[in-house]
Design a protein around this motif. Structure first.
Motif, PDB file in Angstrom:
ATOM      1  N   LYS A  93      -4.994   2.747   4.219  1.00 50.87           N
ATOM      2  CA  LYS A  93      -6.400   2.891   3.819  1.00 50.87           C
ATOM      3  C   LYS A  93      -6.509   3.322   2.357  1.00 50.87           C
ATOM      4  CE  LYS A  93     -10.625   5.359   5.070  1.00 50.87           C
ATOM      5  NZ  LYS A  93     -11.219   6.357   5.947  1.00 50.87           N
ATOM      6  N   ARG A  94      -5.718   4.328   1.969  1.00 48.35           N
ATOM      7  CA  ARG A  94      -5.754   4.809   0.576  1.00 48.35           C
ATOM      8  C   ARG A  94      -5.220   3.762  -0.384  1.00 48.35           C
ATOM      9  NH1 ARG A  94      -8.145   6.339  -3.399  1.00 48.35           N
ATOM     10  NH2 ARG A  94      -7.074   7.666  -4.882  1.00 48.35           N
ATOM     11  N   ALA A  95      -4.138   3.082  -0.016  1.00 48.27           N
ATOM     12  CA  ALA A  95      -3.561   2.051  -0.883  1.00 48.27           C
ATOM     13  C   ALA A  95      -4.560   0.919  -1.115  1.00 48.27           C
ATOM     14  CB  ALA A  95      -2.262   1.514  -0.277  1.00 48.27           C
ATOM     15  N   LYS A  96      -5.308   0.549  -0.071  1.00 49.80           N
ATOM     16  CA  LYS A  96      -6.317  -0.507  -0.215  1.00 49.80           C
ATOM     17  C   LYS A  96      -7.444  -0.064  -1.145  1.00 49.80           C
ATOM     18  CE  LYS A  96      -5.362  -3.041   3.964  1.00 49.80           C
ATOM     19  NZ  LYS A  96      -5.858  -3.951   4.956  1.00 49.80           N
ATOM     20  N   GLU A  97      -7.848   1.205  -1.058  1.00 52.48           N
ATOM     21  CA  GLU A  97      -8.884   1.724  -1.962  1.00 52.48           C
ATOM     22  C   GLU A  97      -8.430   1.611  -3.417  1.00 52.48           C
ATOM     23  OE1 GLU A  97      -9.401   5.741  -0.648  1.00 52.48           O
ATOM     24  OE2 GLU A  97     -10.628   5.171   1.085  1.00 52.48           O
ATOM     25  N   ILE A  98      -7.188   2.010  -3.682  1.00 56.91           N
ATOM     26  CA  ILE A  98      -6.647   1.954  -5.043  1.00 56.91           C
ATOM     27  C   ILE A  98      -6.543   0.501  -5.505  1.00 56.91           C
ATOM     28  CG2 ILE A  98      -4.636   2.446  -6.495  1.00 56.91           C
ATOM     29  CD1 ILE A  98      -4.093   4.864  -4.601  1.00 56.91           C
ATOM     30  N   ALA A  99      -6.029  -0.373  -4.633  1.00 53.41           N
ATOM     31  CA  ALA A  99      -5.860  -1.786  -4.990  1.00 53.41           C
ATOM     32  C   ALA A  99      -7.210  -2.451  -5.292  1.00 53.41           C
ATOM     33  CB  ALA A  99      -5.130  -2.528  -3.871  1.00 53.41           C
ATOM     34  N   LYS A 100      -8.224  -2.142  -4.496  1.00 52.21           N
ATOM     35  CA  LYS A 100      -9.559  -2.692  -4.755  1.00 52.21           C
ATOM     36  C   LYS A 100     -10.065  -2.230  -6.114  1.00 52.21           C
ATOM     37  CE  LYS A 100     -11.034  -3.091   0.046  1.00 52.21           C
ATOM     38  NZ  LYS A 100     -11.879  -2.530   1.105  1.00 52.21           N
ATOM     39  N   ASN A 101      -9.892  -0.954  -6.410  1.00 53.48           N
ATOM     40  CA  ASN A 101     -10.340  -0.379  -7.674  1.00 53.48           C
ATOM     41  C   ASN A 101      -9.611  -1.008  -8.865  1.00 53.48           C
ATOM     42  OD1 ASN A 101     -11.808   1.526  -9.302  1.00 53.48           O
ATOM     43  ND2 ASN A 101      -9.923   2.708  -9.443  1.00 53.48           N
ATOM     44  N   GLN A 102      -8.327  -1.284  -8.688  1.00 52.22           N
ATOM     45  CA  GLN A 102      -7.505  -1.817  -9.777  1.00 52.22           C
ATOM     46  C   GLN A 102      -7.412  -3.344  -9.763  1.00 52.22           C
ATOM     47  OE1 GLN A 102      -3.682   0.087  -9.997  1.00 52.22           O
ATOM     48  NE2 GLN A 102      -4.567   2.107 -10.338  1.00 52.22           N
ATOM     49  N   LYS A 103      -8.076  -3.972  -8.798  1.00 50.75           N
ATOM     50  CA  LYS A 103      -8.019  -5.438  -8.646  1.00 50.75           C
ATOM     51  C   LYS A 103      -6.564  -5.919  -8.585  1.00 50.75           C
ATOM     52  CE  LYS A 103     -12.468  -6.432 -10.867  1.00 50.75           C
ATOM     53  NZ  LYS A 103     -13.102  -5.394 -10.175  1.00 50.75           N
ATOM     54  N   SER A 104      -5.833  -5.326  -7.643  1.00 59.59           N
ATOM     55  CA  SER A 104      -4.419  -5.659  -7.456  1.00 59.59           C
ATOM     56  C   SER A 104      -4.154  -5.925  -5.983  1.00 59.59           C
ATOM     57  CB  SER A 104      -3.539  -4.524  -7.990  1.00 59.59           C
ATOM     58  OG  SER A 104      -3.808  -3.310  -7.314  1.00 59.59           O
ATOM     59  N   GLU A 105      -2.904  -5.793  -5.547  1.00 59.53           N
ATOM     60  CA  GLU A 105      -2.543  -6.043  -4.157  1.00 59.53           C
ATOM     61  C   GLU A 105      -2.075  -4.772  -3.471  1.00 59.53           C
ATOM     62  OE1 GLU A 105      -0.396  -9.534  -2.769  1.00 59.53           O
ATOM     63  OE2 GLU A 105      -0.295 -10.179  -4.856  1.00 59.53           O
ATOM     64  N   GLY A 158      -4.381  -4.212 -12.259  1.00 59.91           N
ATOM     65  CA  GLY A 158      -3.653  -2.967 -12.115  1.00 59.91           C
ATOM     66  C   GLY A 158      -2.330  -3.148 -11.393  1.00 59.91           C
ATOM     67  N   LYS A 159      -1.718  -2.025 -11.085  1.00 58.57           N
ATOM     68  CA  LYS A 159      -0.432  -2.042 -10.382  1.00 58.57           C
ATOM     69  C   LYS A 159      -0.637  -2.301  -8.903  1.00 58.57           C
ATOM     70  CE  LYS A 159       1.981   1.226 -13.315  1.00 58.57           C
ATOM     71  NZ  LYS A 159       2.754   2.462 -13.341  1.00 58.57           N
ATOM     72  N   ASN A 160       0.225  -3.131  -8.338  1.00 57.19           N
ATOM     73  CA  ASN A 160       0.219  -3.325  -6.891  1.00 57.19           C
ATOM     74  C   ASN A 160       0.585  -2.010  -6.223  1.00 57.19           C
ATOM     75  OD1 ASN A 160      -0.420  -6.014  -7.222  1.00 57.19           O
ATOM     76  ND2 ASN A 160       1.689  -6.716  -7.034  1.00 57.19           N
ATOM     77  N   GLN A 161      -0.003  -1.756  -5.059  1.00 61.45           N
ATOM     78  CA  GLN A 161       0.209  -0.520  -4.317  1.00 61.45           C
ATOM     79  C   GLN A 161       1.048  -0.802  -3.080  1.00 61.45           C
ATOM     80  OE1 GLN A 161      -0.963   2.477  -5.625  1.00 61.45           O
ATOM     81  NE2 GLN A 161      -1.444   1.103  -7.332  1.00 61.45           N
ATOM     82  N   HIS A 162       2.155  -0.100  -2.948  1.00 63.16           N
ATOM     83  CA  HIS A 162       3.067  -0.286  -1.824  1.00 63.16           C
ATOM     84  C   HIS A 162       2.973   0.907  -0.880  1.00 63.16           C
ATOM     85  CE1 HIS A 162       5.389  -3.712  -3.543  1.00 63.16           C
ATOM     86  NE2 HIS A 162       4.889  -3.210  -4.659  1.00 63.16           N
ATOM     87  N   VAL A 163       2.898   0.626   0.418  1.00 61.04           N
ATOM     88  CA  VAL A 163       2.952   1.666   1.450  1.00 61.04           C
ATOM     89  C   VAL A 163       4.362   1.614   2.021  1.00 61.04           C
ATOM     90  CG1 VAL A 163       2.053   2.439   3.671  1.00 61.04           C
ATOM     91  CG2 VAL A 163       0.495   1.478   1.952  1.00 61.04           C
ATOM     92  N   VAL A 164       5.113   2.698   1.804  1.00 58.77           N
ATOM     93  CA  VAL A 164       6.524   2.727   2.181  1.00 58.77           C
ATOM     94  C   VAL A 164       6.847   4.009   2.950  1.00 58.77           C
ATOM     95  CG1 VAL A 164       7.241   1.292   0.234  1.00 58.77           C
ATOM     96  CG2 VAL A 164       7.176   3.757  -0.037  1.00 58.77           C
TER      97      VAL A 164
END
Length: 74
Positions: A37-49, A2-8
């Motif tokens: 916390k939310r970005a990590k949840e999404i990244a885990k679900n999408q197998k991304s960073e 999936g798409k990498n998740q950025h916290v900005v």
């Protein structure tokens, strides 16, 4: 993968979770820890960073939840 998740920073004192390549935020939070916390949840679900940026825009932390093509050695 999936798409990498950025916290900005959002420019108003809060923090956005933004999928890589997206122009709009997926979610907005008052503090960075909730956004991470939310970005990590999404990244885990999408197998991304998940990549955490500081207020200066530079990446200060990252977590990988996918198949890393270049895993650390050792």
């Amino acid at each position: 993968m999936g798409k990498n998740q950025h916290v900005v920073p959002d420019g108003d004192g809060g923090w956005n979770v933004v999928g890589e390549g997206n122009s709009r935020a997926t979610a907005n939070f008052e503090n960075q820890s909730d956004a991470v916390k939310r970005a990590k949840e999404i990244a885990k679900n999408q197998k991304s960073e998940e990549l955490t940026h500081g207020r200066n825009g530079q990446i200060r932390d990252r977590s990988s939840y996918g198949n890393d093509p270049h895993p650390p050695k050792g």
